[in-house]
Every structure is written in C-alpha cells, then in structure tokens.
Design an enzyme around this catalytic site. Structure first.
Site, mmCIF file in Angstrom:
data_model
loop_
_atom_site.group_PDB
_atom_site.id
_atom_site.type_symbol
_atom_site.label_atom_id
_atom_site.label_comp_id
_atom_site.label_asym_id
_atom_site.label_seq_id
_atom_site.Cartn_x
_atom_site.Cartn_y
_atom_site.Cartn_z
ATOM 1 N N CYS A 40 -31.539 0.295 38.151
ATOM 2 C CA CYS A 40 -32.116 -0.468 37.043
ATOM 3 C C CYS A 40 -33.581 -0.075 36.941
ATOM 4 C CB CYS A 40 -31.914 -1.962 37.230
ATOM 5 S SG CYS A 40 -32.562 -2.621 38.776
ATOM 6 N N ARG A 69 -31.701 -5.777 39.667
ATOM 7 C CA ARG A 69 -30.538 -6.050 38.818
ATOM 8 C C ARG A 69 -29.344 -5.224 39.292
ATOM 9 N NH1 ARG A 69 -33.166 -5.041 32.969
ATOM 10 N NH2 ARG A 69 -34.626 -3.845 34.234
#
Lengths: 301, 149
Positions: free
Chosen positions: A249, A254
């Site tokens: 990410c 994430r």
C-alpha cells in the site's frame, strides 16, 4: 495454543479459523478469566484507547511502540521482548488484537507480531466498532499488568515481509495494490483524507491489480465470508492457486490487512507484505511505474 | 523559540506539557480533547463550509473569526470540530482553540510555525502525527491573514 479456538460456524470456512475470534467468544473468555490470554488494542488514533477500552486490554501503538524510532524499520528482538513483557505477554500467551477502522492497525500489529514468530495471535472479528455497537463493556480504568518474561527472538524478515528488490524479482507473479483507485492510477500519492507522506511519483508497480484493502470487510467491520473473499481475490484479483503473492500500500499498514486475509483466511502459502510500499517505490530511482487504471505489463529490462 | 513572540496562553500550555512525563502528556492531551468546545450554533450543521485540515488523518474542520461575536475588531477566535473517534486530532484542535482564541490577529500571525513541535508531544504521539497540528496552525494563520488583509 493456550485459549480454546472459537468454534463459530462462520470461521470454519476459513483456512485458519483459529486466527479469528468473535466478540461473543472474547466476552466468554473475559467472563471466565481464561488464563494467559491478553487483549491488545491497536488503533490509528494514539489516544482512542484512553477514551475507553475493553476491560483488561493493553495498548500497543504502531508508531510509538512497533516502529524503530530512528531507522525506517520495526523494533528489534530486544525491544520487542521488552515491549511484550511489559504488557504481560509471554511467548505462549494467546494474544487477541482489536482496533479501530476495520482492524486496520490491529492487522498491522498482528503482522509485526508474526515477524517475531509469536504463534498464537488472533484478531477480534469486527474490531472495536463491533464491540461498541453491541454495547459491550468499555472502561477507562488503567489495566493492571503483571509483567511477563518474553524471550529475545530474532525477527524473521524473509517469510512474510518483502523488500523492494524482492518485488522487482517478483514482477509477473500476483501482486496486489490495496490502495484507493486514485493512488493506484497515479492521480494522487496519498489516501483520500490522509496527509502527504512523501512519494515523488504517482502510479503503481507494473502488473499489480488494485483491490482496495477494505473490500475484504463487511459493513460491520467483520471479514466477509470465505466465498466472497474467494470471489474477490482468487477470481477477481486473478490470484487463482498461485504460490506466491505480495501485497503493498503506502507504508505497509493497509496491506497487512490484506496479508491477513490471504495468509490466514484464504490460506495462501507464501504471502508477503511489502512494507516499503509506495512511499519507497514511488520515490526510488529507476524502478518501473505504471500510471492509469490498467495493471500494465512486466517491463523487459 | 523566541519567547518574546509566543503568547502567554501558548507558553503556559507548552510548559504544562513539558512538566509531565510522556504518559501523563497523553492524559493531558486527552483532557484537551474532552474540552474542545462545541461549534457555535450558527456553524452547527454547516461543517462542510468550514476548512478541512488535510494534514490530519481524521476529518477535522476549522474556522476562524476576527472581530466577530462582540469581540474587539482585531480579536481572533478559532472554532473546530472533529469526531469523538479522533481524540488526538480533537486534542490538537483544542490546544490551538484555547491558545489562540482571544489573541489579536497580529499575535496569532506571530506564533512560530514550529510551536507544535515544542510542546513535548512528538515522542508521546509520534512526529508524523504532530505534523497534523503543524498543518492546523498553518491553516489558522492563513485564515487570519486572509481576514485582515
């Protein structure tokens, strides 16, 4: 494993059902005072725990606890041992992690625990939001911790962590970019609503497919059922039965969430999280970048 | 920092934080967070008309008035709103709202841009997060500048 496995029907379809617990299960364990079980809250907001947490839970913050304060890296074995010991966690302790925002940061903490090979670490399905939505107890009382002895273990950076060179060597195999579409196509370098964290170029790693991380979560913050996750990743992302997958990410948080889904819920053998992610790739010299909504092709050089 | 240009309110807040250990600094930030005043009634429901602080991870909106609501012509007042789930951001906004409101426009504009880095929170909340407060102060100063020019 110290604590029993949550026998919830929903979890049995996942590859590793022992990695998830439901709010009901956690409530039962807390009520039964199950020994050697520690609940860890890990949030994006460093003060959220202080506004009220699950009774008995301790806090671990991704910035101030898990990141090395100087180098762009995680803490080392000694610091990890000191941290976990101070939270009352031993090597055999069952750890249940929960947090805000669909367990975004909780998954990140779990991933870092896994770098050190902590065996029994689980996520609370639905996280903090579900616990609160069900009107379960929260407290601002300080948790009384009995410090534990945690051994100094070396971090293993080869199995579930990928570096930039690993990604370059991996091009052509399944690669998932879990950022927002605007970050993926290069029109922006940070998540919508998030501060600039410095990448000089926009776009994505060639051939990476874009499956934003929260796609794996249901509206109540729990993980989607197995069949839906299979449809999203196995088919939608075209991973199929591939052996090796890398997710990234912006700084690797994430993608820890997606890593958890691929590794523990769908059972892929070799899943690595590229924590350098876009803030490294998008600023590195002479690495290939693709802009636009299409994954692009492997550059031939 | 040149204390000559730092208003007493902000100096006092800084000294309060610096007098505490790291853990208690978080508690004090939480107190500030809980003290963030509600928006004045005329602004409630109009949050989308306020300026969003992009540097912060959570939705926080600020607005500044100069010489309104019965204040003397050049007196600044800062209003902010942020969700309960974002206590750190609320705390930042509350420190600035309490430290800046009531000052003159000239005093607000003279506050050093690095003030948030001097109040001893960089270690407690991390340098990355404190950047949100730097951004917030910058936006307040730009709004004040726009209001007086």
């Amino acid at each position: 494993m110290t604590a029993p496995v949550d026998p919830s029907e929903k979890f049995t379809a996942y590859a590793h059902p022992e990695r998830l617990v439901s709010t009901e299960w956690l409530q039962e364990q807390l009520d039964a005072r199950t020994p050697d079980l520690v609940v860890v809250e890990s949030d994006e907001d460093v003060l959220l725990y202080e506004t009220g947490h699950i009774p008995g839970a301790v806090k671990i913050d991704w910035h101030t606890d898990l990141n090395d304060p100087v180098q762009r890296d995680y803490i080392d074995g000694e610091a990890f041992a000191e941290l976990l010991g101070s939270k009352g966690i031993g090597r055999e302790t069952t750890v249940v992690v929960y947090g805000d925002k669909n367990n975004w940061w909780a998954a990140y903490a779990l991933w870092v625990f896994s770098l050190f090979g902590h065996e029994d670490v689980r996520l609370l399905d639905g996280g903090r939001a579900k616990w609160i939505a069900e009107d379960r107890a929260l407290t601002t009382d300080e948790t009384a911790v009995t410090p534990a002895e945690y051994p100094v273990v070396e971090r293993i950076d080869t199995e579930i962590r990928a570096y930039k060179d690993d990604v370059l060597a991996h091009l052509g195999k399944p690669l998932i970019d879990v950022r927002s579409p605007g970050e993926y196509d290069g029109s922006r370098t940070t998540a919508p609503d998030y501060p600039e964290e410095g990448a000089l170029r926009g776009g994505h790693v060639p051939t990476a497919v874009n499956i934003p991380w929260a796609t794996a979560a249901a509206p109540d913050g729990t993980f989607k059922p197995r069949a839906e996750l299979d449809a999203i990743y196995r088919e939608g992302a075209g991973i199929g039965d591939a052996d090796e997958v890398i997710a990234y990410c912006r700084i690797g948080e994430r993608s820890s969430h997606t890593w958890f889904v691929l590794q523990h819920l769908l059972g892929y053998d070799s899943v690595r999280n590229y924590d350098g992610s876009w803030t490294e790739w998008g600023s590195a010299v002479r690495v290939p970048i693709v802009q636009g909504a299409e994954p692009g092709t492997v550059p031939n050089r | 920092m040149n204390d000559a240009t730092l208003p007493a309110t902000l100096a006092e807040i800084r000294d309060d934080f610096l007098a505490l250990g790291q853990k208690d600094r978080l508690q004090l930030l939480l107190e500030f967070s809980n003290e963030l005043p509600a928006l004045p009634e005329r602004l409630q429901g109009h949050e989308d008309e306020l300026e969003r602080v992009e540097e912060c991870q959570s939705p926080v909106f600020i607005t500044v008035t100069v010489g309104e609501d019965g204040d003397a012509p050049d007196v600044v007042r800062m209003h902010a709103t942020a969700p309960r789930e974002a206590p750190t951001t609320r705390g930042f906004a509350s420190i600035l709202a309490q430290g800046l409101s009531g000052l003159t426009a000239a005093q607000v504009l003279a506050v050093p841009a690095d003030y948030p880095l001097t109040i001893g929170l960089s270690e407690a909340v991390s340098p990355l997060r404190i950047r949100g407060m730097v951004g917030m102060l910058g936006r307040v100063q730009r709004q004040v500048q726009a209001a007086v020019s």
